[in-house]
Design a protein around this motif. Sequence first.
Motif, PDB file in Angstrom:
ATOM      1  N   GLU A 142       0.836  -1.197   0.000  1.00  0.00           N
ATOM      2  CA  GLU A 142       0.000   0.000   0.000  1.00  0.00           C
ATOM      3  C   GLU A 142       0.872   1.248   0.000  1.00  0.00           C
ATOM      4  OE1 GLU A 142      -4.044  -0.705   2.349  1.00  0.00           O
ATOM      5  OE2 GLU A 142      -2.275  -1.089   3.575  1.00  0.00           O
ATOM      6  N   ARG A 143       0.216   2.393  -0.176  1.00  0.00           N
ATOM      7  CA  ARG A 143       0.946   3.658  -0.268  1.00  0.00           C
ATOM      8  C   ARG A 143       1.806   3.885   0.975  1.00  0.00           C
ATOM      9  NH1 ARG A 143      -4.287   4.740   1.037  1.00  0.00           N
ATOM     10  NH2 ARG A 143      -4.680   6.028   2.871  1.00  0.00           N
ATOM     11  N   PRO A 144       3.000   4.489   0.840  1.00  0.00           N
ATOM     12  CA  PRO A 144       3.874   4.732   1.983  1.00  0.00           C
ATOM     13  C   PRO A 144       3.288   5.794   2.904  1.00  0.00           C
ATOM     14  CG  PRO A 144       4.737   5.819   0.015  1.00  0.00           C
ATOM     15  CD  PRO A 144       3.573   4.967  -0.425  1.00  0.00           C
ATOM     16  N   GLY A 145       3.827   5.849   4.122  1.00  0.00           N
ATOM     17  CA  GLY A 145       3.394   6.875   5.068  1.00  0.00           C
ATOM     18  C   GLY A 145       2.407   6.376   6.087  1.00  0.00           C
ATOM     19  N   ARG A 146       1.928   5.132   5.913  1.00  0.00           N
ATOM     20  CA  ARG A 146       0.982   4.590   6.889  1.00  0.00           C
ATOM     21  C   ARG A 146       1.746   3.962   8.041  1.00  0.00           C
ATOM     22  NH1 ARG A 146      -4.097   1.539   4.441  1.00  0.00           N
ATOM     23  NH2 ARG A 146      -4.551   1.729   6.641  1.00  0.00           N
ATOM     24  N   VAL A 147       1.173   3.999   9.254  1.00  0.00           N
ATOM     25  CA  VAL A 147       1.792   3.423  10.438  1.00  0.00           C
ATOM     26  C   VAL A 147       1.706   1.901  10.362  1.00  0.00           C
ATOM     27  CG1 VAL A 147       1.706   3.276  12.944  1.00  0.00           C
ATOM     28  CG2 VAL A 147       1.214   5.454  11.797  1.00  0.00           C
ATOM     29  N   GLY A 148       2.779   1.227  10.757  1.00  0.00           N
ATOM     30  CA  GLY A 148       2.771  -0.224  10.790  1.00  0.00           C
ATOM     31  C   GLY A 148       3.226  -0.838   9.482  1.00  0.00           C
ATOM     32  N   ARG A 149       3.194  -2.175   9.473  1.00  0.00           N
ATOM     33  CA  ARG A 149       3.648  -2.913   8.304  1.00  0.00           C
ATOM     34  C   ARG A 149       2.653  -2.732   7.156  1.00  0.00           C
ATOM     35  NH1 ARG A 149       4.681  -9.462   8.216  1.00  0.00           N
ATOM     36  NH2 ARG A 149       5.283  -9.630   6.016  1.00  0.00           N
ATOM     37  N   PRO A 150       3.122  -2.320   5.983  1.00  0.00           N
ATOM     38  CA  PRO A 150       2.180  -2.098   4.885  1.00  0.00           C
ATOM     39  C   PRO A 150       1.613  -3.412   4.357  1.00  0.00           C
ATOM     40  CG  PRO A 150       4.430  -1.853   4.093  1.00  0.00           C
ATOM     41  CD  PRO A 150       4.508  -1.995   5.596  1.00  0.00           C
ATOM     42  N   GLY A 151       0.325  -3.419   4.057  1.00  0.00           N
ATOM     43  CA  GLY A 151      -0.303  -4.591   3.469  1.00  0.00           C
ATOM     44  C   GLY A 151      -0.258  -4.488   1.956  1.00  0.00           C
ATOM     45  N   SER A 152      -0.532  -5.623   1.325  1.00  0.00           N
ATOM     46  CA  SER A 152      -0.556  -5.643  -0.129  1.00  0.00           C
ATOM     47  C   SER A 152      -1.941  -5.230  -0.618  1.00  0.00           C
ATOM     48  CB  SER A 152      -0.212  -7.041  -0.642  1.00  0.00           C
ATOM     49  OG  SER A 152      -0.196  -7.060  -2.050  1.00  0.00           O
ATOM     50  N   ALA A 153      -1.969  -4.280  -1.544  1.00  0.00           N
ATOM     51  CA  ALA A 153      -3.251  -3.794  -2.054  1.00  0.00           C
ATOM     52  C   ALA A 153      -3.874  -4.805  -3.009  1.00  0.00           C
ATOM     53  CB  ALA A 153      -3.049  -2.461  -2.757  1.00  0.00           C
ATOM     54  N   LEU A 154      -5.165  -5.036  -2.848  1.00  0.00           N
ATOM     55  CA  LEU A 154      -5.914  -5.976  -3.683  1.00  0.00           C
ATOM     56  C   LEU A 154      -6.809  -5.223  -4.658  1.00  0.00           C
ATOM     57  CD1 LEU A 154      -7.077  -8.275  -0.756  1.00  0.00           C
ATOM     58  CD2 LEU A 154      -5.299  -8.853  -2.430  1.00  0.00           C
ATOM     59  N   ALA A 155      -6.910  -5.742  -5.867  1.00  0.00           N
ATOM     60  CA  ALA A 155      -7.795  -5.152  -6.870  1.00  0.00           C
ATOM     61  C   ALA A 155      -8.455  -6.274  -7.658  1.00  0.00           C
ATOM     62  CB  ALA A 155      -7.016  -4.232  -7.808  1.00  0.00           C
ATOM     63  N   VAL A 156      -9.592  -5.969  -8.255  1.00  0.00           N
ATOM     64  CA  VAL A 156     -10.247  -6.937  -9.127  1.00  0.00           C
ATOM     65  C   VAL A 156      -9.383  -7.141 -10.360  1.00  0.00           C
ATOM     66  CG1 VAL A 156     -12.289  -7.362 -10.551  1.00  0.00           C
ATOM     67  CG2 VAL A 156     -12.540  -6.335  -8.292  1.00  0.00           C
ATOM     68  N   SER A 157      -9.233  -8.374 -10.760  1.00  0.00           N
ATOM     69  CA  SER A 157      -8.367  -8.697 -11.888  1.00  0.00           C
ATOM     70  C   SER A 157      -8.962  -8.221 -13.211  1.00  0.00           C
ATOM     71  CB  SER A 157      -8.143 -10.213 -11.953  1.00  0.00           C
ATOM     72  OG  SER A 157      -7.383 -10.564 -13.087  1.00  0.00           O
ATOM     73  N   GLY A 158      -8.083  -7.778 -14.095  1.00  0.00           N
ATOM     74  CA  GLY A 158      -8.506  -7.413 -15.446  1.00  0.00           C
ATOM     75  C   GLY A 158      -8.451  -8.588 -16.396  1.00  0.00           C
ATOM     76  N   ARG A 159      -8.102  -9.761 -15.867  1.00  0.00           N
ATOM     77  CA  ARG A 159      -8.100 -10.995 -16.639  1.00  0.00           C
ATOM     78  C   ARG A 159      -9.084 -11.960 -15.990  1.00  0.00           C
ATOM     79  NH1 ARG A 159      -3.311 -11.277 -19.650  1.00  0.00           N
ATOM     80  NH2 ARG A 159      -3.156 -13.541 -19.494  1.00  0.00           N
ATOM     81  N   GLY A 160      -9.248 -13.138 -16.550  1.00  0.00           N
ATOM     82  CA  GLY A 160     -10.148 -14.118 -15.948  1.00  0.00           C
ATOM     83  C   GLY A 160     -11.525 -14.114 -16.578  1.00  0.00           C
ATOM     84  N   PRO A 161     -12.590 -14.270 -15.765  1.00  0.00           N
ATOM     85  CA  PRO A 161     -13.947 -14.395 -16.327  1.00  0.00           C
ATOM     86  C   PRO A 161     -14.410 -13.120 -17.024  1.00  0.00           C
ATOM     87  CG  PRO A 161     -13.884 -14.991 -13.991  1.00  0.00           C
ATOM     88  CD  PRO A 161     -12.588 -14.354 -14.296  1.00  0.00           C
ATOM     89  N   ALA A 162     -15.139 -13.308 -18.104  1.00  0.00           N
ATOM     90  CA  ALA A 162     -15.782 -12.193 -18.809  1.00  0.00           C
ATOM     91  C   ALA A 162     -17.247 -12.519 -19.015  1.00  0.00           C
ATOM     92  CB  ALA A 162     -15.109 -11.935 -20.160  1.00  0.00           C
ATOM     93  N   GLY A 163     -18.075 -11.506 -18.943  1.00  0.00           N
ATOM     94  CA  GLY A 163     -19.487 -11.658 -19.259  1.00  0.00           C
ATOM     95  C   GLY A 163     -19.697 -11.348 -20.730  1.00  0.00           C
ATOM     96  N   ILE A 164     -20.294 -12.263 -21.461  1.00  0.00           N
ATOM     97  CA  ILE A 164     -20.585 -12.043 -22.878  1.00  0.00           C
ATOM     98  C   ILE A 164     -22.064 -11.677 -22.989  1.00  0.00           C
ATOM     99  CG2 ILE A 164     -20.455 -12.951 -25.208  1.00  0.00           C
ATOM    100  CD1 ILE A 164     -17.765 -12.829 -23.724  1.00  0.00           C
ATOM    101  N   GLY A 165     -22.335 -10.480 -23.445  1.00  0.00           N
ATOM    102  CA  GLY A 165     -23.705 -10.019 -23.656  1.00  0.00           C
ATOM    103  C   GLY A 165     -24.002  -9.949 -25.139  1.00  0.00           C
ATOM    104  N   ALA A 166     -25.222 -10.281 -25.511  1.00  0.00           N
ATOM    105  CA  ALA A 166     -25.635 -10.220 -26.913  1.00  0.00           C
ATOM    106  C   ALA A 166     -27.048  -9.663 -26.991  1.00  0.00           C
ATOM    107  CB  ALA A 166     -25.567 -11.601 -27.566  1.00  0.00           C
ATOM    108  N   GLU A 167     -27.348  -9.026 -28.097  1.00  0.00           N
ATOM    109  CA  GLU A 167     -28.700  -8.509 -28.317  1.00  0.00           C
ATOM    110  C   GLU A 167     -29.160  -8.845 -29.724  1.00  0.00           C
ATOM    111  OE1 GLU A 167     -31.387  -4.428 -27.939  1.00  0.00           O
ATOM    112  OE2 GLU A 167     -29.200  -4.275 -28.016  1.00  0.00           O
ATOM    113  N   VAL A 168     -30.353  -9.413 -29.810  1.00  0.00           N
ATOM    114  CA  VAL A 168     -31.017  -9.627 -31.096  1.00  0.00           C
ATOM    115  C   VAL A 168     -32.039  -8.519 -31.253  1.00  0.00           C
ATOM    116  CG1 VAL A 168     -32.424 -11.177 -32.492  1.00  0.00           C
ATOM    117  CG2 VAL A 168     -30.695 -12.126 -30.934  1.00  0.00           C
ATOM    118  N   GLY A 169     -31.743  -7.556 -32.099  1.00  0.00           N
ATOM    119  CA  GLY A 169     -32.673  -6.473 -32.371  1.00  0.00           C
ATOM    120  C   GLY A 169     -33.406  -6.698 -33.676  1.00  0.00           C
ATOM    121  N   VAL A 170     -34.449  -5.941 -33.905  1.00  0.00           N
ATOM    122  CA  VAL A 170     -35.190  -6.062 -35.153  1.00  0.00           C
ATOM    123  C   VAL A 170     -34.325  -5.666 -36.329  1.00  0.00           C
ATOM    124  CG1 VAL A 170     -37.214  -5.231 -36.428  1.00  0.00           C
ATOM    125  CG2 VAL A 170     -37.377  -5.677 -33.979  1.00  0.00           C
ATOM    126  N   ASP A 171     -33.386  -4.729 -36.114  1.00  0.00           N
ATOM    127  CA  ASP A 171     -32.550  -4.248 -37.217  1.00  0.00           C
ATOM    128  C   ASP A 171     -31.059  -4.392 -36.952  1.00  0.00           C
ATOM    129  OD1 ASP A 171     -32.258  -2.355 -35.263  1.00  0.00           O
ATOM    130  OD2 ASP A 171     -32.855  -0.642 -36.499  1.00  0.00           O
TER     131      ASP A 171
END
Length: 402
Positions: free
Chosen positions: A77-106
């Motif tokens: 994590e960002r410096p300047g915090r008191v104590g041992r810094p933890g590792s920042a977690l984020a949602v992955s930009g890889r892995g599962p994807a949602g595939i959406g589709a639309e059947v329109g009249v045109d």
Amino acid sequence: MSAPLHEARPAGPGRALPDTQQGMRRRNLARAMHAVRAEGPLSRAAVASRIGLTRAAVSTLVDDLIRWGLLEELGPERPGRVGRPGSALAVSGRGPAGIGAEVGVDHLSVCAVDLRGEVRARAVRRRVNRGRAPGPVLEELDALVRRVVAEAEQEGLWPAGLAVAVPGLVARDDRTVVRAPNLGWHDTDLAALLPTGVPLTVDNEANFGALAELWLGAHTPGDFLHVSAEIGIGAAVVVDGRLLRGTRGFAGELGHVPVHPDGPRCACGGRGCLEQYAGEEAVLRAAGLEPGEDLVGLLARRADEGDTGVRQALRDAGTALGIALTGAVNLLDPEAVVLGGALAGLSPWLLPSLEAELASRTAGPVCPVSVSRLGPEGPLLGAAHSVIRAVLDDPATVAVRQ
């Protein structure tokens, strides 16, 4: 298309997990995922604080989510915090994807959305689908799906599911189009015609549009009536953040509410339906214009240029919408009405007469009307995000792919 090794369909938004020790763990995995997605990057300690579990319990959950490719560590994590810094977690930009589709009249359209909610691939084909047999239409849609999946896979994504938006009534099995009058389809099993190898969900385009508004719209309340349109007009009712589907799943057919009982015949078999006065083609006829590829753009451009015929046609369409919506508002008492789809692009000319009808006919306080910022993208985005929400709501469903 490479097929993920899912053994069971994801629990999906709003589907209850079993009330067992395993079910509790799955719910905690979901809570950790939602916390990081909503507020991340977060440390393990911050996630524990957000969801009310111990750091040790959260660390075990997070280790699994990282192993499954749903979360990633960004470093200290960002410096300047008191104590041992933890590792920042984020949602992955890889892995599962949602595939959406639309059947329109045109048109046909497909997109891939990652866990962060970002559109990573997209394909659109303009084609008049009215009157075409389902088989050839769905063959073309399958080709678009395969193209989008291939592009997504190049970026480290894999398809967690496919959700298809259609302009018609969908059975409770989430795969059969019971009736789509503007396509001419009846009792069409999309799962049999779209053998994609991934979990498939089919729903009405207005329902997916409403879900997109709920999840992605700015300041959308938990109770609202969502109205969308292209050739036809659909609506969806959201109550306490959930779709109101009705006994057979057919709730929301606003386009086939009669506004003039002796009016013209509709594709549904009735007379004087709202679609005959406020659908795109109906407005074009009333304005004396010929159909083109971009109907909404044509109407908006002519109205903006001061074309009196187009402006009158849009005013009349707004009046018809107001009449139909008044019945729904009086019956359901929603917090708001949201105009989406093609209606969003024509709102400057529709809203005055629509709101005048609501004001004069509504029994209670006037229901506010807002315009969706998603516009015609709503159903496609709602379809893709419904797959992502299913993963977020039950991350353990992807474990079998490992």
